[in-house]
Scaffold this active site. Structure first.
Site, short mmCIF file in Angstrom:
data_model
loop_
_atom_site.label_atom_id
_atom_site.label_comp_id
_atom_site.label_asym_id
_atom_site.label_seq_id
_atom_site.Cartn_x
_atom_site.Cartn_y
_atom_site.Cartn_z
N MET A 87 0.84 -1.18 0.00
CA MET A 87 0.00 0.00 0.00
C MET A 87 0.88 1.24 0.00
SD MET A 87 -3.03 -1.40 -0.08
CE MET A 87 -2.27 -2.67 -1.10
N CYS A 88 0.33 2.43 0.06
CA CYS A 88 1.13 3.65 -0.13
C CYS A 88 0.62 4.78 0.77
CB CYS A 88 1.05 4.13 -1.58
SG CYS A 88 1.49 2.92 -2.83
N ASP A 89 1.45 5.82 0.86
CA ASP A 89 1.06 7.07 1.52
C ASP A 89 1.65 8.22 0.71
OD1 ASP A 89 -0.19 6.16 4.21
OD2 ASP A 89 1.69 5.03 4.07
N GLU A 145 -2.80 6.09 -5.10
CA GLU A 145 -3.05 5.12 -4.05
C GLU A 145 -4.11 4.13 -4.51
OE1 GLU A 145 -1.69 5.43 -0.82
OE2 GLU A 145 -0.61 7.26 -1.38
#
Length: 453
Positions: A1-3, A88
């Protein structure tokens, strides 16, 4: 996942805009830093994206990208006009399309290649969504489909764009903003696609005539919880608010954050079935398969600045951010040598896989091995920032900037070689090493990547 995060000029020490992203994907999914020159295209030409071809435009802008090695699109990047975009994965009550269309990563690259401003890039992406849709497998190994959200910014403006299939909603950013693997736009937004509200009413997500709150209507909260999207969004929002006026180093620190528990525990380690930290480390079990930060990026734009601090490697805690001058005011600046493009198996000649020797050695006993070089990493990185700042304050030329960037990249490569030797001298502690399941997981990843023992 990402930010992905942004701090607009009023919230930064230099008065420039700051953008930052951790790209979290599969642990063996190498990313590649790639510069693509401005180009003109013949009328009627097509551009082949990851899965489909679409009509090409007359001219595409020069771009700097960080992209998974196997796809056409990018996780994050910038263009010559100072536009930056990150995306995202987000999860809705409506299942994402399995059939091949544009990936979210394709839309990042297309927005950069075709948009001269953040507002224009927003229009590019929403127009392409309407025309071609989004869908197809986003995974390196196995299958994984998802909808996308985007943070789109330039030196004076920024937008959050959240999508469900071909429908979308956009919000203009105020002072600071972050996005993660969860829908974050509520009842107040700047604009939306014509079909967004009618679709929500038709599917029973909201009653006709009732107040419309986008994320309440569309979000699959259970799926987002498994991806720790809400907890990481809260954490990045808290850190953006708590650290006052930001500079590149404060954004780097957020990208390296492992959460409050890691800050308290001297022997914290990135083990277990659940994760949730901004700096993500893959682990065993299905939840954290996409939980490895595979590249990181901090951009500073405006006020005579067009500096991109990139790792080009996984795990910002084991990596060092290095400057690339690209954008307004630095046209023609020589880029550092990013090396050959990586693939899905170990190749020490590539930047990404070369770093994996250090990254994976640290994981054998995280706490003492990261401490073996973290201080030296921070001091060297601070010296890089100081040298770049000195050049910017005296309005150094693009030629000088290119030389400085190339010199720093060489110093960083030499430092990493020293740190690997230091880490290997720290013997894993009996009883303190990661769990058996964790070690088995990373051993399997090593075999798949054909990494030497």
């Amino acid at each position: 996942m990402c930010d992905t995060m942004v701090a607009r000029p009023g919230q930064t020490k230099s008065g420039a805009l700051l953008f930052a992203k951790n790209s979290d994907r599969e642990a063996n999914e190498a990313q590649y830093l790639q510069a693509v020159a401005r180009a003109r295209h013949e009328k009627g030409a097509l551009v082949r994206c990851t899965y489909i071809s679409i009509p090409q435009v007359e001219e595409t802008h020069a771009v700097l990208l960080s992209r998974p090695f196997w796809m056409w699109g990018a996780e994050m990047g910038a263009n010559e006009h100072g536009v930056v975009i990150g995306n995202e994965a987000v999860f809705a009550k409506i299942a994402p399309q399995k059939e091949a269309a544009l990936l979210g990563m394709d839309l990042v690259r297309l927005g950069l290649e075709r948009g001269k401003s953040a507002a224009e890039a927003l229009d590019v992406i929403t127009g392409l969504l309407t025309a071609h849709g989004q869908g197809g497998n986003c995974a390196h190994l196995g299958r994984f489909e998802y909808h996308n959200s985007f943070l789109i910014a330039d030196q004076s403006d920024a937008f959050v764009l959240e999508t469900v299939g071909r429908e979308w909603v956009a919000e203009r950013v105020g002072a600071t903003r972050s996005i993660s693997n969860t829908y974050t736009i509520g009842a107040e937004f700047e604009r939306a696609s014509q079909g967004l509200l009618p679709q929500a009413i038709e599917r029973g997500f909201v009653k006709d005539g009732a107040p419309f709150h986008f994320s309440d209507a569309y979000a699959n909260r259970k799926r987002s919880a498994f991806a720790t999207g809400m907890s990481r969004w809260c954490r990045t929002s808290e850190l953006l608010d708590a650290r006052g006026r930001h500079d590149p180093q404060s954004m780097m620190a957020i990208l390296r954050d492992h959460g409050p528990r890691a800050a308290r525990e001297r022997n914290w380690r990135p083990d277990g079935v659940m994760g949730g930290s901004v700096c993500a480390h893959a682990s065993w079990g299905p939840i954290r398969r996409f939980g490895q930060t595979t590249a990181s990026w901090v951009a500073e734009l405006g006020q005579g600045r067009a500096v991109h601090w990139v790792t080009g490697t996984s795990s910002p805690d084991t990596s060092i951010f290095k400057p690339v001058f690209f954008g307004p005011g630095f046209e023609g600046a020589a880029l550092p040598d990013f090396g050959p493009a990586p693939g899905g198996t170990f190749d020490p000649a590539t930047l990404w896989w070369g770093h994996e020797r250090l990254h994976r050695a640290v994981l054998d006993d995280y706490a003492p091995r990261i401490r073996a070089f973290a201080g030296a990493r921070d001091r060297l990185e601070a010296s890089f920032v100081a040298r770049v700042e000195a050049l910017l304050k005296r309005s150094g030329s693009a030629e000088e900037a290119g030389r400085l960037s190339q010199a720093i990249w060489k110093e960083a490569a030499e430092a990493e070689r020293d740190w690997l030797a230091q880490v290997r001298r720290v013997s894993p502690r009996p009883g303190q090493s990661p769990s058996l399941l964790y070690k088995m997981h990373w051993a399997k990843l090593g075999r798949l990547a054909k990494m030497p023992a």
